[in-house]
Scaffold this motif. Structure first.
Motif, PDB file in Angstrom:
ATOM      1  N   UNK A  51      24.011  16.584   1.956  1.00  0.00           N
ATOM      2  CA  UNK A  51      24.564  15.608   0.915  1.00  0.00           C
ATOM      3  C   UNK A  51      23.168  14.831   0.141  1.00  0.00           C
ATOM      4  N   UNK A  52      22.192  15.450   0.279  1.00  0.00           N
ATOM      5  CA  UNK A  52      21.000  14.712  -0.469  1.00  0.00           C
ATOM      6  C   UNK A  52      20.550  13.453  -0.232  1.00  0.00           C
ATOM      7  N   UNK A  53      21.094  12.971   0.983  1.00  0.00           N
ATOM      8  CA  UNK A  53      20.612  11.616   1.276  1.00  0.00           C
ATOM      9  C   UNK A  53      19.926  11.478   2.796  1.00  0.00           C
ATOM     10  N   UNK A  54      19.288  12.626   2.923  1.00  0.00           N
ATOM     11  CA  UNK A  54      18.508  12.505   4.375  1.00  0.00           C
ATOM     12  C   UNK A  54      17.095  11.760   4.014  1.00  0.00           C
ATOM     13  N   UNK A  55      17.135  10.460   4.285  1.00  0.00           N
ATOM     14  CA  UNK A  55      16.167   9.609   3.882  1.00  0.00           C
ATOM     15  C   UNK A  55      15.979   8.571   5.021  1.00  0.00           C
ATOM     16  N   UNK A  56      14.843   8.045   5.349  1.00  0.00           N
ATOM     17  CA  UNK A  56      14.596   6.898   6.313  1.00  0.00           C
ATOM     18  C   UNK A  56      15.598   6.062   6.430  1.00  0.00           C
ATOM     19  N   UNK A  57      15.903   5.255   5.020  1.00  0.00           N
ATOM     20  CA  UNK A  57      16.835   4.378   5.012  1.00  0.00           C
ATOM     21  C   UNK A  57      18.010   4.594   5.363  1.00  0.00           C
ATOM     22  N   UNK A  58      18.724   5.876   5.065  1.00  0.00           N
ATOM     23  CA  UNK A  58      19.838   6.404   5.436  1.00  0.00           C
ATOM     24  C   UNK A  58      19.963   6.481   7.149  1.00  0.00           C
ATOM     25  N   UNK A  59      18.881   7.037   7.524  1.00  0.00           N
ATOM     26  CA  UNK A  59      19.077   7.280   9.119  1.00  0.00           C
ATOM     27  C   UNK A  59      19.059   6.017   9.790  1.00  0.00           C
ATOM     28  N   UNK A  81      21.515  15.393  10.880  1.00  0.00           N
ATOM     29  CA  UNK A  81      20.563  15.526   9.978  1.00  0.00           C
ATOM     30  C   UNK A  81      20.666  16.488   8.812  1.00  0.00           C
ATOM     31  N   UNK A  82      21.455  17.764   9.323  1.00  0.00           N
ATOM     32  CA  UNK A  82      21.608  18.691   8.260  1.00  0.00           C
ATOM     33  C   UNK A  82      22.781  18.414   7.435  1.00  0.00           C
TER      34      UNK A  82
END
Length: 423
Positions: free
Chosen positions: A80-88, A74-75
């Motif tokens: 990287x600026x991509x910690x979003x639900x879609x990415x996870x 998560x960190x």
């Protein structure tokens, strides 16, 4: 000359292949799901924020005992600026598909791999925890990778697969502390591969026994750093506060049934009383456990020793863990299903019995996937149903500007902020 028509078996394989592809597509469609809160999800984000922006040394997040493996993912995504639900969810899906690949490779030649894929993807715990920001899929990936590389080492006797196996095992351990059972299985696997040489070596060099004893002492000494103190403390505290051994055993028998029948006991509670439902699930759980032991240890099979050791250690630990949650079994669901898939049904009676078991499993799985997918697209319904509505106020405030419930009293500002930053 090649035959111009396909055999029934080929048609069955192709059908399973296309079903598995279709299920995978539905899983990927769930990447659009809003961020799904869970009590441990909230803890992971709090720990991540503690690392990223700081927190008081005496805060809950600073003192949280959850392993850092998933927090670091998560960190990294946040940096990287991509910690979003879609990415996870996409990463969880990749973890899951890769884990299924590793499982199929371990059991290659024993059964149709697409049957394994379909049954795992239809399991309600798989779809549920694939869409949650939790460590299950990451641990599943590293644990199956470790078993796969060790299986390669056992066949090839090359050092690189062995190193990769222990590296993946270490990453699994830092993702979830239950990975200690995986490390133990890998060590047991090495000892099994060289059992004759080890026996001779120990007879000649007693100092090795002393070194092993020192290693055990070191593990105990640094148990706090390794995160083991908390879990032994939890065990002691739970049993001291009244968690009886028989009660804990009943919990895990119920979980076994929930995995095998592919439905939660909560569904049965809508038809029967909770006591009746519990008796039914415990009774079926006893049968499942007996069948599990038979297939794994009594019936002749070609299951790799390291897999048997891992399932043994994992099951023993789980049956002593004084908490109830079918989520605990998610990392071994592919192995459970592979264990069943490698059984050859040689009689009509057994084939008919398999239909009795598999048809409700499939129906329940399709219902679970359909429901989860529907809530991924319906924000209003998801707000009401996610985690039994515990976070309804936060979701509705984020989606619609205010809570829609007449009974709303307060909204957690931190969780609302997490939604704004990472949904």
């Amino acid at each position: 000359m090649l035959p111009t028509t396909s055999s029934p078996n080929d048609k069955w394989v192709n059908l399973l292949k296309w079903i598995s592809f279709a299920l995978a597509a539905v899983y990927l469609a769930n990447c659009v799901s809003p961020l799904r809160f869970h009590i441990d999800t909230n803890r992971y984000f709090a720990i991540k924020d503690c690392f990223e922006v700081g927190c008081a040394p005496d805060s809950v997040a600073a003192q949280d005992y959850l392993p850092y493996g998933y927090t670091f993912l998560l960190l990294g995504l946040s940096k990287a600026g991509i910690l979003h639900s879609f990415t996870i969810i996409l990463i969880n899906a990749i973890y899951l598909m890769a884990a299924l690949y590793f499982t199929a490779r371990i059991f290659a030649g024993m059964f149709n791999k697409y049957l394994l894929f379909v049954l795992v993807l239809l399991n309600w715990t798989t779809i549920k925890f694939m869409v949650h920001p939790l460590s299950e899929m990451q641990y599943l990936f590293f644990s199956m990778a470790a078993l796969y590389f060790f299986h390669r080492y056992a066949n090839e006797k090359k050092i690189m697969p062995l190193l990769l196996a222990f590296a993946c095992g270490a990453l699994a351990f830092f993702t979830r502390t239950v990975g200690v059972t995986l490390i133990a299985a890998l060590v047991a696997g090495v000892m099994w591969e060289y059992r004759q040489q080890i026996i001779q070596l120990l007879k000649r060099h007693k100092v090795i026994l002393i070194a092993l004893a020192v290693l055990v002492v070191l593990v105990v000494t640094f148990s706090k750093f390794l995160g083991l103190d908390h879990y032994t403390g939890v065990l002691t505290k739970q049993f001291d506060e009244g968690a009886k051994v028989t009660r804990v055993f009943k919990w895990h028998l119920t979980e076994f049934t929930e995995i095998g029948l592919n439905t939660s006991i909560a569904r049965l509670n809508t038809v029967f009383s909770s006591t009746t439902s519990s008796i039914i699930f415990i009774g079926i759980g006893i049968l499942y456990l007996a069948g599990y032991i038979y297939l794994l240890f009594i019936r002749r099979n070609n299951i790799p020793f390291v897999v048997k050791a891992y399932l043994l250690f994992y099951t023993l630990l789980m049956f002593n863990w004084p908490f109830y949650d079918p989520r605990f079994w998610v990392p071994v669901v592919p192995l459970f299903i592979a264990l069943v898939c490698q059984v050859k049904l040689t009689t009509v009676t057994w084939r008919r019995l398999s239909y009795v078991l598999i048809i409700p499993y499939v129906i329940s799985g399709l219902a679970a996937i359909g429901y989860m997918t529907y809530t991924s697209f319906d924000k209003k319904l998801m707000a009401k149903k996610q985690a039994n509505g515990v976070f309804r106020n936060e979701y509705e405030t984020y989606f619609f500007g205010k809570p829609l419930s007449d009974t709303a009293t307060k909204t957690d500002a931190y969780l609302l902020d997490v939604l704004k930053r990472h949904n």
